[in-house]
Scaffold this motif. Structure first.
Motif, PDB file in Angstrom:
ATOM      1  N   LYS A 176       0.906  -1.271   0.078  1.00  0.00           N
ATOM      2  CA  LYS A 176      -0.036   0.113   0.106  1.00  0.00           C
ATOM      3  C   LYS A 176       0.507   1.406  -0.039  1.00  0.00           C
ATOM      4  O   LYS A 176       1.980   1.182   0.254  1.00  0.00           O
ATOM      5  N   THR A 177       0.245   2.574  -0.312  1.00  0.00           N
ATOM      6  CA  THR A 177       1.049   3.688  -0.412  1.00  0.00           C
ATOM      7  C   THR A 177       0.487   4.285   0.775  1.00  0.00           C
ATOM      8  O   THR A 177      -0.672   4.610   1.191  1.00  0.00           O
ATOM      9  N   VAL A 178       1.217   5.067   1.478  1.00  0.00           N
ATOM     10  CA  VAL A 178       1.253   5.810   2.719  1.00  0.00           C
ATOM     11  C   VAL A 178       1.702   7.350   2.403  1.00  0.00           C
ATOM     12  O   VAL A 178       3.050   7.773   2.053  1.00  0.00           O
ATOM     13  N   ASN A 179       0.905   8.351   2.862  1.00  0.00           N
ATOM     14  CA  ASN A 179       1.418   9.658   2.721  1.00  0.00           C
ATOM     15  C   ASN A 179       1.956  10.158   4.237  1.00  0.00           C
ATOM     16  O   ASN A 179       1.265  10.453   5.174  1.00  0.00           O
ATOM     17  N   LEU A 180       3.314   9.908   4.270  1.00  0.00           N
ATOM     18  CA  LEU A 180       3.970  10.191   5.436  1.00  0.00           C
ATOM     19  C   LEU A 180       3.945  11.794   5.832  1.00  0.00           C
ATOM     20  O   LEU A 180       4.004  11.972   7.141  1.00  0.00           O
ATOM     21  N   LYS A 181       3.921  12.574   4.892  1.00  0.00           N
ATOM     22  CA  LYS A 181       3.953  13.825   5.189  1.00  0.00           C
ATOM     23  C   LYS A 181       2.704  14.337   6.024  1.00  0.00           C
ATOM     24  O   LYS A 181       2.744  15.050   7.060  1.00  0.00           O
ATOM     25  N   VAL A 182       1.655  13.858   5.643  1.00  0.00           N
ATOM     26  CA  VAL A 182       0.510  14.248   6.536  1.00  0.00           C
ATOM     27  C   VAL A 182       0.546  13.726   7.861  1.00  0.00           C
ATOM     28  O   VAL A 182       0.006  14.312   8.835  1.00  0.00           O
ATOM     29  N   LEU A 183       1.021  12.433   7.812  1.00  0.00           N
ATOM     30  CA  LEU A 183       0.969  11.778   9.077  1.00  0.00           C
ATOM     31  C   LEU A 183       2.009  12.582  10.087  1.00  0.00           C
ATOM     32  O   LEU A 183       1.771  12.488  11.478  1.00  0.00           O
ATOM     33  N   GLY A 232      -7.853   1.401  18.142  1.00  0.00           N
ATOM     34  CA  GLY A 232      -7.045   1.675  19.049  1.00  0.00           C
ATOM     35  C   GLY A 232      -5.401   1.447  18.843  1.00  0.00           C
ATOM     36  O   GLY A 232      -4.842   1.467  20.116  1.00  0.00           O
ATOM     37  N   SER A 233      -5.135   1.123  17.692  1.00  0.00           N
ATOM     38  CA  SER A 233      -3.748   0.907  17.592  1.00  0.00           C
ATOM     39  C   SER A 233      -2.787   2.195  17.782  1.00  0.00           C
ATOM     40  O   SER A 233      -3.267   3.326  17.853  1.00  0.00           O
ATOM     41  N   GLU A 234      -1.582   1.935  17.658  1.00  0.00           N
ATOM     42  CA  GLU A 234      -0.459   3.027  17.763  1.00  0.00           C
ATOM     43  C   GLU A 234      -0.608   3.922  16.327  1.00  0.00           C
ATOM     44  O   GLU A 234      -1.289   3.522  15.287  1.00  0.00           O
ATOM     45  N   ASN A 235      -0.196   5.097  16.686  1.00  0.00           N
ATOM     46  CA  ASN A 235      -0.263   6.049  15.376  1.00  0.00           C
ATOM     47  C   ASN A 235       1.123   6.313  14.684  1.00  0.00           C
ATOM     48  O   ASN A 235       1.839   6.508  15.599  1.00  0.00           O
ATOM     49  N   LEU A 236       1.228   5.707  13.476  1.00  0.00           N
ATOM     50  CA  LEU A 236       2.310   5.823  12.903  1.00  0.00           C
ATOM     51  C   LEU A 236       3.221   7.167  12.713  1.00  0.00           C
ATOM     52  O   LEU A 236       4.480   7.045  12.862  1.00  0.00           O
ATOM     53  N   GLY A 237       2.453   8.164  12.371  1.00  0.00           N
ATOM     54  CA  GLY A 237       3.133   9.455  12.714  1.00  0.00           C
ATOM     55  C   GLY A 237       3.826   9.858  13.869  1.00  0.00           C
ATOM     56  O   GLY A 237       4.947  10.098  14.004  1.00  0.00           O
ATOM     57  N   ARG A 238       3.208   9.627  15.018  1.00  0.00           N
ATOM     58  CA  ARG A 238       3.866   9.650  16.348  1.00  0.00           C
ATOM     59  C   ARG A 238       4.903   8.865  16.593  1.00  0.00           C
ATOM     60  O   ARG A 238       5.921   9.096  17.180  1.00  0.00           O
ATOM     61  N   LEU A 239       4.770   7.523  16.315  1.00  0.00           N
ATOM     62  CA  LEU A 239       5.805   6.575  16.101  1.00  0.00           C
ATOM     63  C   LEU A 239       7.036   6.995  15.507  1.00  0.00           C
ATOM     64  O   LEU A 239       8.216   6.966  16.011  1.00  0.00           O
TER      65      LEU A 239
END
Length: 296
Positions: free
Chosen positions: A78-85, A171-178
Motif C-alpha cells: 500500500k501507499t502511505v502519505n507520511l507527510k500528512v502523518l 485503538g492501535s498506535e499512530n504511525l506518525g507519532r511513532l
C-alpha cells in the motif's frame, strides 16, 4: 455457496466494531474467493493479483516463487502519505521544515518502517507517496487464491500498517507519532553522505589524532570510530556492537541502544587482561559526541 469463502475477520478481540477511534471497520477482507482455483507460477517468476487486492488495506498484491521452487513470497502493498502523518503528529513540522526533516532522517524512517512491518520501502516518488510492500512466505506446494489472500491478510503486517497509518483505528498506535519519537530517539549525522564517505576512509593514525584532540570529535571521526567498533565480533563470531556500527553503515544511531553498547564496550575493555587505553578514549569521545550532537 459451495467452494466459496471469505477471509478471516481482522477485528481484534475486545474492541467494538469500528475500532476505538474509527467510525467503521477497515481491517478485514470482504473478497469472495473460489477456494478450488489453483494458481500456477513457475520457479523464479512472479505474478500480480490485483483482482485480489481490496484497494484500501491492500492496494496491490504480488506473488513470487523462489528460484529453486522452494516456496512463495506473498507481498501485499500500500501507499502511505507520511507527510500528512508527520505534520498531524507534530504541527511544527510542515513546509520546508518538514522537507528538511525528511531529508536528514530518511534512513531512520526507512529502517523503522522496514523493521516494524517486515517490508520493502520505496520512497522515490516522495514522502507523500511511500510504497510499503509487506511479505510472508508460504511453503512450496499447491497454491490457491484463497491461500494467497489468507497469507496477505493474516501472515503479513499490512493490516497493522493500515491501522497505524489510519490515525489509530482499532485503538492501535499512530504511525506518525511513532516516527517522530523514533527520530527524536536517534543521533543523526548532519550530512550523512559526506561524513560517511570521509569517515570510512580515515586511517588509524588519523583517528588517533582526532580523538586526542580534546576539542571534541567531528562527525567524520564518529563514523570512523563506529566503523571500528561495529566490526568487532564476540567469541561466538556475532557482531558485538551493531547499534554503534549503524552510524557507519546508515548514518545514524539509536541513541539508547548505542549508549548501552558503549557502556558494554567500556566495561569489557577495562575488565580485559590488557585494557586498551586508546579504545577507552574512543569510547569516551563517542559518548561525548552523542551528548553534544557532534561537531561538524
Amino acid at each position: 455457496m459451495m467452494g466459496m469463502t471469505t477471509s478471516q475477520n481482522r477485528q481484534p478481540k475486545g474492541i467494538t466494531t469500528g475500532g476505538q477511534f474509527a467510525p467503521d471497520t477497515h481491517a478485514e477482507s470482504t473478497l469472495l474467493l473460489d477456494t478450488t482455483r489453483d494458481v500456477v507460477i513457475s520457479p523464479g517468476e512472479s505474478e500480480s493479483f490485483q483482482e485480489l487486492a481490496d484497494g484500501d488495506v491492500i492496494e496491490s498484491l504480488n506473488v513470487n516463487r523462489s528460484d529453486d521452487g522452494a516456496g512463495y513470497w506473498i507481498s501485499p502493498a500500500k501507499t502511505v502519505n507520511l507527510k500528512v502523518l508527520i505534520t498531524d503528529a507534530d504541527p511544527r513540522l510542515h513546509g520546508d521544515t518538514l522537507d528538511s526533516w525528511f531529508e536528514k532522517n530518511g534512513a531512520v524512517i526507512e529502517d523503522f518502517l522496514a523493521t516494524r512491518y517486515e517490508a520493502d520501502i520505496t520512497a522515490e516518488e516522495g514522502w507523500d507517496e511511500v510504497g510499503i510492500e509487506c511479505s510472508a512466505q508460504l511453503p512450496d506446494g499447491p497454491l490457491t487464491e484463497a491461500q494467497i489472500v489468507d497469507a496477505a491478510w493474516n501472515r503479513t503486517k499490512v493490516v497493522q500498517l493500515h491501522n497505524e497509518s489510519d490515525h489509530g483505528s482499532f485503538g492501535s498506535e499512530n504511525l506518525g507519532r511513532l516516527l517522530v519519537e523514533r527520530v527524536e530517539g536517534s543521533t543523526v549525522l548532519d550530512d550523512p553522505y559526506t561524513a560517511r564517505a570521509a569517515g570510512l576512509r580515515v586511517k588509524p593514525d588519523e583517528l588517533t589524532a582526532m580523538v586526542n584532540d580534546h576539542s571534541g570529535i567531528s562527525d567524520v571521526a564518529a563514523v570512523a570510530i563506529a566503523k571500528d567498533l561495529g566490526s568487532l565480533r564476540n567469541a561466538r563470531g556475532v557482531i558485538a556492537y551493531p547499534a554503534i556500527g549503524r552510524l557507519a553503515s546508515r548514518g545514524y544511531l539509536d541513541s539508547a541502544a548505542a549508549d548501552l553498547e558503549l557502556q558494554k564496550a567500556a566495561t569489557e575493555n577495562w575488565q580485559s587482561f590488557t585494557p586498551d587505553r586508546q579504545l577507552a578514549r574512543r569510547i569516551d569521545a563517542m559518548r561525548s559526541w552523542m551528548r553534544n550532537g557532534g561537531i561538524s
